[in-house]
Design an enzyme around this catalytic site. Sequence first.
Site, PDB file in Angstrom:
ATOM      1  N   ARG A  32      27.828 -41.217  -1.458  1.00 31.99           N
ATOM      2  CA  ARG A  32      28.486 -40.152  -2.220  1.00 31.99           C
ATOM      3  C   ARG A  32      28.622 -40.577  -3.685  1.00 31.99           C
ATOM      4  O   ARG A  32      28.610 -41.763  -3.980  1.00 31.99           O
ATOM      5  CB  ARG A  32      29.895 -39.997  -1.645  1.00 31.99           C
ATOM      6  CG  ARG A  32      30.450 -38.650  -1.515  1.00 31.99           C
ATOM      7  CD  ARG A  32      31.882 -38.789  -0.992  1.00 31.99           C
ATOM      8  NE  ARG A  32      31.977 -38.660   0.439  1.00 31.99           N
ATOM      9  CZ  ARG A  32      32.105 -37.509   1.077  1.00 31.99           C
ATOM     10  NH1 ARG A  32      32.191 -36.393   0.402  1.00 31.99           N
ATOM     11  NH2 ARG A  32      32.180 -37.471   2.382  1.00 31.99           N
ATOM     12  N   GLY A  53      39.149 -22.010  15.773  1.00 35.08           N
ATOM     13  CA  GLY A  53      39.736 -23.307  16.121  1.00 35.08           C
ATOM     14  C   GLY A  53      41.180 -23.402  15.648  1.00 35.08           C
ATOM     15  O   GLY A  53      41.447 -23.408  14.450  1.00 35.08           O
ATOM     16  N   VAL A  91      34.202 -17.427  20.342  1.00 36.75           N
ATOM     17  CA  VAL A  91      33.343 -16.711  19.405  1.00 36.75           C
ATOM     18  C   VAL A  91      31.917 -16.878  19.916  1.00 36.75           C
ATOM     19  O   VAL A  91      31.471 -17.993  20.156  1.00 36.75           O
ATOM     20  CB  VAL A  91      33.480 -17.313  17.991  1.00 36.75           C
ATOM     21  CG1 VAL A  91      32.496 -16.670  17.034  1.00 36.75           C
ATOM     22  CG2 VAL A  91      34.907 -17.137  17.486  1.00 36.75           C
ATOM     23  N   HIS A 142      74.038 -39.892   5.594  1.00 42.82           N
ATOM     24  CA  HIS A 142      74.452 -38.487   5.698  1.00 42.82           C
ATOM     25  C   HIS A 142      74.543 -37.877   4.312  1.00 42.82           C
ATOM     26  O   HIS A 142      75.043 -38.528   3.408  1.00 42.82           O
ATOM     27  CB  HIS A 142      75.819 -38.402   6.387  1.00 42.82           C
ATOM     28  CG  HIS A 142      76.358 -37.001   6.438  1.00 42.82           C
ATOM     29  ND1 HIS A 142      75.888 -36.071   7.332  1.00 42.82           N
ATOM     30  CD2 HIS A 142      77.289 -36.367   5.664  1.00 42.82           C
ATOM     31  CE1 HIS A 142      76.521 -34.927   7.128  1.00 42.82           C
ATOM     32  NE2 HIS A 142      77.378 -35.076   6.122  1.00 42.82           N
TER      33      HIS A 142
HETATM   34  P1  FAD Z   1      35.021 -41.207   6.049  1.00 44.64           P
HETATM   35  O1  FAD Z   1      36.226 -40.962   5.255  1.00 44.64           O
HETATM   36  O2  FAD Z   1      34.309 -40.054   6.649  1.00 44.64           O
HETATM   37  O3  FAD Z   1      34.017 -42.016   5.097  1.00 44.64           O
HETATM   38  C1  FAD Z   1      32.731 -42.353   5.469  1.00 44.64           C
HETATM   39  C2  FAD Z   1      31.888 -42.541   4.223  1.00 44.64           C
HETATM   40  O4  FAD Z   1      30.657 -43.146   4.607  1.00 44.64           O
HETATM   41  C3  FAD Z   1      31.517 -41.229   3.526  1.00 44.64           C
HETATM   42  O5  FAD Z   1      31.925 -41.256   2.181  1.00 44.64           O
HETATM   43  C4  FAD Z   1      29.990 -41.173   3.622  1.00 44.64           C
HETATM   44  O6  FAD Z   1      29.380 -40.642   2.459  1.00 44.64           O
HETATM   45  C5  FAD Z   1      29.630 -42.641   3.780  1.00 44.64           C
HETATM   46  N1  FAD Z   1      28.354 -42.860   4.477  1.00 44.64           N
HETATM   47  C6  FAD Z   1      27.969 -42.343   5.672  1.00 44.64           C
HETATM   48  N2  FAD Z   1      26.748 -42.817   6.008  1.00 44.64           N
HETATM   49  C7  FAD Z   1      26.352 -43.642   4.994  1.00 44.64           C
HETATM   50  C8  FAD Z   1      25.203 -44.419   4.768  1.00 44.64           C
HETATM   51  N3  FAD Z   1      24.208 -44.472   5.654  1.00 44.64           N
HETATM   52  N4  FAD Z   1      25.120 -45.136   3.621  1.00 44.64           N
HETATM   53  C9  FAD Z   1      26.139 -45.087   2.708  1.00 44.64           C
HETATM   54  N5  FAD Z   1      27.259 -44.386   2.880  1.00 44.64           N
HETATM   55  C10 FAD Z   1      27.382 -43.672   4.015  1.00 44.64           C
HETATM   56  N6  FAD Z   1      43.389 -37.613   8.297  1.00 44.64           N
HETATM   57  C11 FAD Z   1      44.683 -37.964   8.150  1.00 44.64           C
HETATM   58  O7  FAD Z   1      45.084 -39.031   8.623  1.00 44.64           O
HETATM   59  N7  FAD Z   1      45.568 -37.173   7.466  1.00 44.64           N
HETATM   60  C12 FAD Z   1      45.186 -35.992   6.932  1.00 44.64           C
HETATM   61  O8  FAD Z   1      46.008 -35.300   6.333  1.00 44.64           O
HETATM   62  C13 FAD Z   1      43.832 -35.585   7.083  1.00 44.64           C
HETATM   63  N8  FAD Z   1      43.426 -34.411   6.550  1.00 44.64           N
HETATM   64  C14 FAD Z   1      42.102 -34.060   6.689  1.00 44.64           C
HETATM   65  C15 FAD Z   1      41.709 -32.833   6.166  1.00 44.64           C
HETATM   66  C16 FAD Z   1      40.406 -32.416   6.289  1.00 44.64           C
HETATM   67  C17 FAD Z   1      39.983 -31.101   5.716  1.00 44.64           C
HETATM   68  C18 FAD Z   1      39.450 -33.268   6.932  1.00 44.64           C
HETATM   69  C19 FAD Z   1      38.015 -32.861   7.043  1.00 44.64           C
HETATM   70  C20 FAD Z   1      39.838 -34.489   7.464  1.00 44.64           C
HETATM   71  C21 FAD Z   1      41.179 -34.886   7.359  1.00 44.64           C
HETATM   72  N9  FAD Z   1      41.635 -36.089   7.895  1.00 44.64           N
HETATM   73  C22 FAD Z   1      42.946 -36.444   7.775  1.00 44.64           C
HETATM   74  C23 FAD Z   1      40.726 -37.011   8.609  1.00 44.64           C
HETATM   75  C24 FAD Z   1      40.290 -38.167   7.675  1.00 44.64           C
HETATM   76  O9  FAD Z   1      39.647 -37.618   6.554  1.00 44.64           O
HETATM   77  C25 FAD Z   1      39.369 -39.113   8.413  1.00 44.64           C
HETATM   78  O10 FAD Z   1      40.000 -39.567   9.593  1.00 44.64           O
HETATM   79  C26 FAD Z   1      39.030 -40.320   7.549  1.00 44.64           C
HETATM   80  O11 FAD Z   1      38.413 -39.919   6.354  1.00 44.64           O
HETATM   81  C27 FAD Z   1      38.105 -41.280   8.305  1.00 44.64           C
HETATM   82  O12 FAD Z   1      37.813 -42.369   7.492  1.00 44.64           O
HETATM   83  P2  FAD Z   1      36.474 -43.208   7.658  1.00 44.64           P
HETATM   84  O13 FAD Z   1      36.575 -44.314   6.660  1.00 44.64           O
HETATM   85  O14 FAD Z   1      36.242 -43.562   9.070  1.00 44.64           O
HETATM   86  O15 FAD Z   1      35.271 -42.224   7.256  1.00 44.64           O
HETATM   87  P1  NAI Z   2      40.764 -30.231  16.220  1.00 48.09           P
HETATM   88  O1  NAI Z   2      40.168 -31.011  17.312  1.00 48.09           O
HETATM   89  O2  NAI Z   2      42.115 -30.549  15.714  1.00 48.09           O
HETATM   90  O3  NAI Z   2      40.810 -28.685  16.624  1.00 48.09           O
HETATM   91  C1  NAI Z   2      39.675 -27.955  17.013  1.00 48.09           C
HETATM   92  C2  NAI Z   2      40.128 -26.770  17.832  1.00 48.09           C
HETATM   93  O4  NAI Z   2      39.018 -25.923  17.986  1.00 48.09           O
HETATM   94  C3  NAI Z   2      40.625 -27.153  19.229  1.00 48.09           C
HETATM   95  O5  NAI Z   2      41.871 -26.560  19.453  1.00 48.09           O
HETATM   96  C4  NAI Z   2      39.548 -26.591  20.129  1.00 48.09           C
HETATM   97  O6  NAI Z   2      40.043 -26.159  21.379  1.00 48.09           O
HETATM   98  C5  NAI Z   2      39.038 -25.415  19.314  1.00 48.09           C
HETATM   99  N1  NAI Z   2      37.691 -24.985  19.648  1.00 48.09           N
HETATM  100  C6  NAI Z   2      36.629 -25.764  19.989  1.00 48.09           C
HETATM  101  N2  NAI Z   2      35.543 -24.980  20.235  1.00 48.09           N
HETATM  102  C7  NAI Z   2      35.941 -23.689  20.046  1.00 48.09           C
HETATM  103  C8  NAI Z   2      35.282 -22.432  20.135  1.00 48.09           C
HETATM  104  N3  NAI Z   2      34.003 -22.350  20.473  1.00 48.09           N
HETATM  105  N4  NAI Z   2      35.976 -21.319  19.858  1.00 48.09           N
HETATM  106  C9  NAI Z   2      37.298 -21.393  19.507  1.00 48.09           C
HETATM  107  N5  NAI Z   2      37.970 -22.567  19.403  1.00 48.09           N
HETATM  108  C10 NAI Z   2      37.301 -23.697  19.663  1.00 48.09           C
HETATM  109  O7  NAI Z   2      39.657 -30.280  15.060  1.00 48.09           O
HETATM  110  P2  NAI Z   2      39.733 -29.854  13.528  1.00 48.09           P
HETATM  111  O8  NAI Z   2      40.899 -28.990  13.275  1.00 48.09           O
HETATM  112  O9  NAI Z   2      38.376 -29.361  13.190  1.00 48.09           O
HETATM  113  O10 NAI Z   2      39.961 -31.239  12.810  1.00 48.09           O
HETATM  114  C11 NAI Z   2      39.013 -32.312  12.972  1.00 48.09           C
HETATM  115  C12 NAI Z   2      39.688 -33.641  12.858  1.00 48.09           C
HETATM  116  O11 NAI Z   2      40.121 -33.877  11.543  1.00 48.09           O
HETATM  117  C13 NAI Z   2      40.894 -33.734  13.752  1.00 48.09           C
HETATM  118  O12 NAI Z   2      40.513 -34.482  14.891  1.00 48.09           O
HETATM  119  C14 NAI Z   2      41.911 -34.454  12.967  1.00 48.09           C
HETATM  120  O13 NAI Z   2      42.090 -35.720  13.516  1.00 48.09           O
HETATM  121  C15 NAI Z   2      41.343 -34.573  11.569  1.00 48.09           C
HETATM  122  N6  NAI Z   2      42.283 -33.925  10.644  1.00 48.09           N
HETATM  123  C16 NAI Z   2      43.537 -34.432  10.531  1.00 48.09           C
HETATM  124  C17 NAI Z   2      44.466 -33.824   9.733  1.00 48.09           C
HETATM  125  C18 NAI Z   2      45.828 -34.380   9.663  1.00 48.09           C
HETATM  126  O14 NAI Z   2      46.040 -35.494  10.143  1.00 48.09           O
HETATM  127  N7  NAI Z   2      46.793 -33.693   9.068  1.00 48.09           N
HETATM  128  C19 NAI Z   2      44.154 -32.643   8.952  1.00 48.09           C
HETATM  129  C20 NAI Z   2      42.818 -32.166   9.179  1.00 48.09           C
HETATM  130  C21 NAI Z   2      41.931 -32.816   9.981  1.00 48.09           C
END
Ligand code: FAD
Ligand code: NAI
Length: 465
Positions: free
Chosen positions: A37, A179, A236, A444
């Site tokens: 990235r 979802g 869906v 408190h």
């Molecule tokens: P990632 O953060 O996915 O990082 C992996 C990196 O590896 C990427 O930058 C990618 O470009 C790089 N990469 C992959 N393959 C290669 C390669 N071959 N060579 C070089 N680079 C490579 N978790 C929480 O705990 N709290 C939250 O509030 C939360 N909110 C989220 C909201 C959203 C919308 C999403 C999508 C996820 C959220 N998550 C949250 C989940 C969290 O983002 C992930 O659990 C976390 O980023 C995982 O960290 P990681 O280091 O395993 O991988």
């Molecule tokens: P999720 O696993 O939380 O929820 C996906 C939902 O989609 C489930 O309830 C599932 O039953 C439903 N689903 C699956 N197939 C479906 C279908 N065909 N039609 C309708 N519903 C369907 O996954 P989500 O929300 O995509 O998040 C992915 C991951 O990112 C999570 O596992 C979470 O750990 C991480 N994340 C964490 C956050 C946080 O810690 N605040 C915020 C956002 C993401």
Amino acid sequence: MAETSYDVVVIGAGPGGYVAAIRAAQLGFKTACVEKRDALGGTCLNVGCIPSKALLAASEKFESAQHHLGDFGVKVGKVELDLPTMHTHRTKTVKANVDGVAYLFKKNKIDWLKGAAKFKNANTLTIDGVGDVTAKHIIIATGSDVSNLPGITIDEKRIVSSTGALELSEVPKKMVVIGGGVIGLELGTVWQRLGAEVIVVEFLDRILAIGDGEVSKQMQRILSKQGMSFKLSTKVTSAKASAKGVTLTVEAAAGGNAETIEADIVLVAVGRRPYADGLGLEAAGVQLDEKKRIKTDHQFRTSAPNVYAIGDVIAGPMLAHKAEDEGMAVAEIIAGQKPHIDYDAIPSVVYTFPEVASVGKSEEELKQAGVSYKVGKFPFTANGRARAMNATDGFVKILADATTDRVLGCHIIGAEAGTLIQEVVLAMEFGGSAEDIARTCHPHPTLEEAVKEAALAVDGRPIHI
Ligand code: FAD
Ligand code: NAI
């Protein structure tokens, strides 16, 4: 090109990878981190945790100014949305965080090798635009990517993943979220606060399906009051985008008559998949498990000598703090230390309003495992500070072993639930009991007192209810 030979090379600079790199450097290893990235920080900092929380914070202020400040006697004029400025808040927040990681890399003398890495063998990586790099130890931290549904094309314009949903340039009139999990509820909340009609279509019979059932039910009630609507036990079957919008076809999960729903934007939020694409794992002898996650032992070792894996790409909850803790632990293991992660004490938080936070077992899990347990519950309606804040929705529920009183789980719906849960996480990490929490002095008036009261309620002696 910096060096070509390192003690430790980490692939991926997300919360797992960048933390592993920093800890390895702190332990004296010559360390590099490969990231393809344009910015460090991975999914979490660039398109996940951080930008979503920036929009949640901003949209909460908008909603508060529109609907809630008046209740506190604060009169505001006409409240208007300035969406471009809200997006600037998001991008600035992301930039400050990813620049922070770049600073930490410099400070710890970690080389950022920019490009995609591929294994040549268990000790050598070929990196696009960089060349071959060898390392004594390689840590795979390549994270996860969006899961899609068969027959649905995510174009990031009309049919979006979480990444597109963070960047919408206008507020959709009608948004369908596929979802009812964490992403669906958090990003659905953002756009609903800004004026969209939001319908959540969930395959299972409840939202937040992996958590405690009572929490799911109450959260659905609270979100419904806020205006979100839900179609549970519904699947869906197709989504067709046109210039005007999207036509979705849905039917009962068990099968039945099809129904169509028109929407301006559809958010696909049905989970994430481990991402190891293009890594050439075979060349290193690294194996995947049945769910396409990288197979590891309890010390994050893969099936290849000297190759480790952590974070979203291996088993366990896909959470940033889980990835970070594994990043610290793997570096320490490589250094010969013996760190330990307690997977029963990893909290998870949904950053809606109110927040939902949980740690440990749900009631359903305890019942299924045949564990006898006691429940202590306390509602925020009986907490003075929550009343003062007009934030009385929700409760604290503590589950403790019926014989030993050891805390087995905690589930909170409420303002700042994500902060409140932490004392229970700490108690669990120390093997603490509900009595330990109940006998700890709490300031408190605070929301934390509800945690103390729930702990007292485990033994049937709450004071304020
Ligand atoms: P990632 O953060 O996915 O990082 C992996 C990196 O590896 C990427 O930058 C990618 O470009 C790089 N990469 C992959 N393959 C290669 C390669 N071959 N060579 C070089 N680079 C490579 N978790 C929480 O705990 N709290 C939250 O509030 C939360 N909110 C989220 C909201 C959203 C919308 C999403 C999508 C996820 C959220 N998550 C949250 C989940 C969290 O983002 C992930 O659990 C976390 O980023 C995982 O960290 P990681 O280091 O395993 O991988
Ligand atoms: P999720 O696993 O939380 O929820 C996906 C939902 O989609 C489930 O309830 C599932 O039953 C439903 N689903 C699956 N197939 C479906 C279908 N065909 N039609 C309708 N519903 C369907 O996954 P989500 O929300 O995509 O998040 C992915 C991951 O990112 C999570 O596992 C979470 O750990 C991480 N994340 C964490 C956050 C946080 O810690 N605040 C915020 C956002 C993401």
